[in-house]
Design a protein around this motif. Structure first.
Motif, PDB file in Angstrom:
ATOM      1  N   ARG A   2       0.832  -1.207   0.000  1.00 33.33           N
ATOM      2  CA  ARG A   2       0.000   0.000   0.000  1.00 33.33           C
ATOM      3  C   ARG A   2       0.862   1.250   0.000  1.00 33.33           C
ATOM      4  O   ARG A   2       1.926   1.280   0.604  1.00 33.33           O
ATOM      5  CB  ARG A   2      -0.909   0.027   1.222  1.00 33.33           C
ATOM      6  N   PHE A   3       0.343   2.270  -0.665  1.00 33.61           N
ATOM      7  CA  PHE A   3       1.013   3.560  -0.765  1.00 33.61           C
ATOM      8  C   PHE A   3       0.009   4.652  -0.437  1.00 33.61           C
ATOM      9  O   PHE A   3      -1.184   4.510  -0.684  1.00 33.61           O
ATOM     10  CB  PHE A   3       1.543   3.788  -2.187  1.00 33.61           C
ATOM     11  N   LYS A   4       0.508   5.758   0.096  1.00 37.14           N
ATOM     12  CA  LYS A   4      -0.325   6.923   0.379  1.00 37.14           C
ATOM     13  C   LYS A   4      -0.367   7.815  -0.860  1.00 37.14           C
ATOM     14  O   LYS A   4       0.624   7.921  -1.588  1.00 37.14           O
ATOM     15  CB  LYS A   4       0.253   7.734   1.546  1.00 37.14           C
ATOM     16  N   TYR A   5      -1.500   8.438  -1.079  1.00 32.41           N
ATOM     17  CA  TYR A   5      -1.567   9.488  -2.095  1.00 32.41           C
ATOM     18  C   TYR A   5      -0.605  10.588  -1.657  1.00 32.41           C
ATOM     19  O   TYR A   5      -0.367  10.772  -0.464  1.00 32.41           O
ATOM     20  CB  TYR A   5      -2.976  10.058  -2.188  1.00 32.41           C
ATOM     21  N   SER A   6      -0.054  11.332  -2.603  1.00 32.19           N
ATOM     22  CA  SER A   6       0.918  12.356  -2.221  1.00 32.19           C
ATOM     23  C   SER A   6       0.774  13.609  -3.074  1.00 32.19           C
ATOM     24  O   SER A   6       0.138  13.600  -4.127  1.00 32.19           O
ATOM     25  CB  SER A   6       2.343  11.795  -2.350  1.00 32.19           C
ATOM     26  N   ILE A   7       1.388  14.655  -2.598  1.00 32.05           N
ATOM     27  CA  ILE A   7       1.437  15.921  -3.321  1.00 32.05           C
ATOM     28  C   ILE A   7       2.859  16.125  -3.828  1.00 32.05           C
ATOM     29  O   ILE A   7       3.788  15.455  -3.383  1.00 32.05           O
ATOM     30  CB  ILE A   7       1.006  17.101  -2.415  1.00 32.05           C
ATOM     31  N   THR A   8       3.031  17.033  -4.759  1.00 32.63           N
ATOM     32  CA  THR A   8       4.366  17.308  -5.296  1.00 32.63           C
ATOM     33  C   THR A   8       4.916  18.642  -4.831  1.00 32.63           C
ATOM     34  O   THR A   8       6.065  18.950  -5.085  1.00 32.63           O
ATOM     35  CB  THR A   8       4.349  17.300  -6.841  1.00 32.63           C
ATOM     36  N   ASN A   9       4.073  19.413  -4.147  1.00 32.85           N
ATOM     37  CA  ASN A   9       4.475  20.746  -3.743  1.00 32.85           C
ATOM     38  C   ASN A   9       3.897  21.021  -2.356  1.00 32.85           C
ATOM     39  O   ASN A   9       2.710  20.797  -2.125  1.00 32.85           O
ATOM     40  CB  ASN A   9       3.926  21.748  -4.771  1.00 32.85           C
ATOM     41  N   PRO A  10       4.701  21.539  -1.431  1.00 35.03           N
ATOM     42  CA  PRO A  10       4.203  21.788  -0.073  1.00 35.03           C
ATOM     43  C   PRO A  10       3.057  22.792   0.007  1.00 35.03           C
ATOM     44  O   PRO A  10       2.350  22.851   1.013  1.00 35.03           O
ATOM     45  CB  PRO A  10       5.419  22.298   0.689  1.00 35.03           C
ATOM     46  N   THR A  11       2.844  23.577  -1.032  1.00 31.05           N
ATOM     47  CA  THR A  11       1.747  24.544  -1.010  1.00 31.05           C
ATOM     48  C   THR A  11       0.409  23.889  -1.347  1.00 31.05           C
ATOM     49  O   THR A  11      -0.629  24.528  -1.211  1.00 31.05           O
ATOM     50  CB  THR A  11       2.002  25.696  -1.999  1.00 31.05           C
ATOM     51  N   GLN A  12       0.439  22.639  -1.791  1.00 24.13           N
ATOM     52  CA  GLN A  12      -0.801  21.927  -2.118  1.00 24.13           C
ATOM     53  C   GLN A  12      -1.453  21.389  -0.844  1.00 24.13           C
ATOM     54  O   GLN A  12      -0.797  21.223   0.173  1.00 24.13           O
ATOM     55  CB  GLN A  12      -0.513  20.762  -3.071  1.00 24.13           C
TER      56      GLN A  12
END
Length: 134
Positions: A2-12
């Motif tokens: 399993r993997f977590k959904y993630s963002i590519t930018n800390p402002t997201q």
């Protein structure tokens, strides 16, 4: 696995998170670490131009025979294969459309990521599961 959904930018924020998976791409004696977007709506795997160069490939306009769709429809692409390693899974050969476009994301699509791996999305938990095909 399993993997977590993630963002590519800390402002997201969490609503911008997507199913991204860390992996290693290998070709001949070269390898790179990358993050792939697992996209069940993508017809093919897409390899960013920069990744192809890092793996030692040379762009040949005569081999750019793949017609892409969506945001990349105007970009030429050529066939490219690489060995992909995800976690503890056995290395698997994937075929990509190597896009001649800067800043293209690495996309894992129906051909052939979803043919090699079973994927289950749990969006309400911001998780997804990947396992080798059964």
């Amino acid at each position: 696995m399993r993997f977590k959904y993630s963002i590519t930018n800390p402002t997201q924020n969490e609503f911008d998170s997507l199913p991204r998976i860390p992996l290693i791409l290998r070709r001949d004696d070269r390898s790179i670490e990358a993050i792939g977007l697992v996209d069940s709506g993508a017809t093919v795997n897409i390899l960013p131009y920069e990744h192809g160069l890092e793996l030692g490939a040379v762009w040949d306009e005569r081999k750019a025979i793949i017609q892409l769709a969506g945001n990349l429809r105007s970009q030429p692409a050529m066939p490219f294969s690489a060995i992909v390693e995800i976690g503890d899974f056995a290395p698997t050969e994937l075929v990509f459309a190597w896009a001649h476009s800067p800043n293209t994301p690495l996309i894992l699509g129906q051909t052939n990521f979803f043919l090699e791996f079973d994927v289950c999305f749990y969006r309400s938990k911001s998780e997804f599961e990947v396992k080798p095909k059964s």
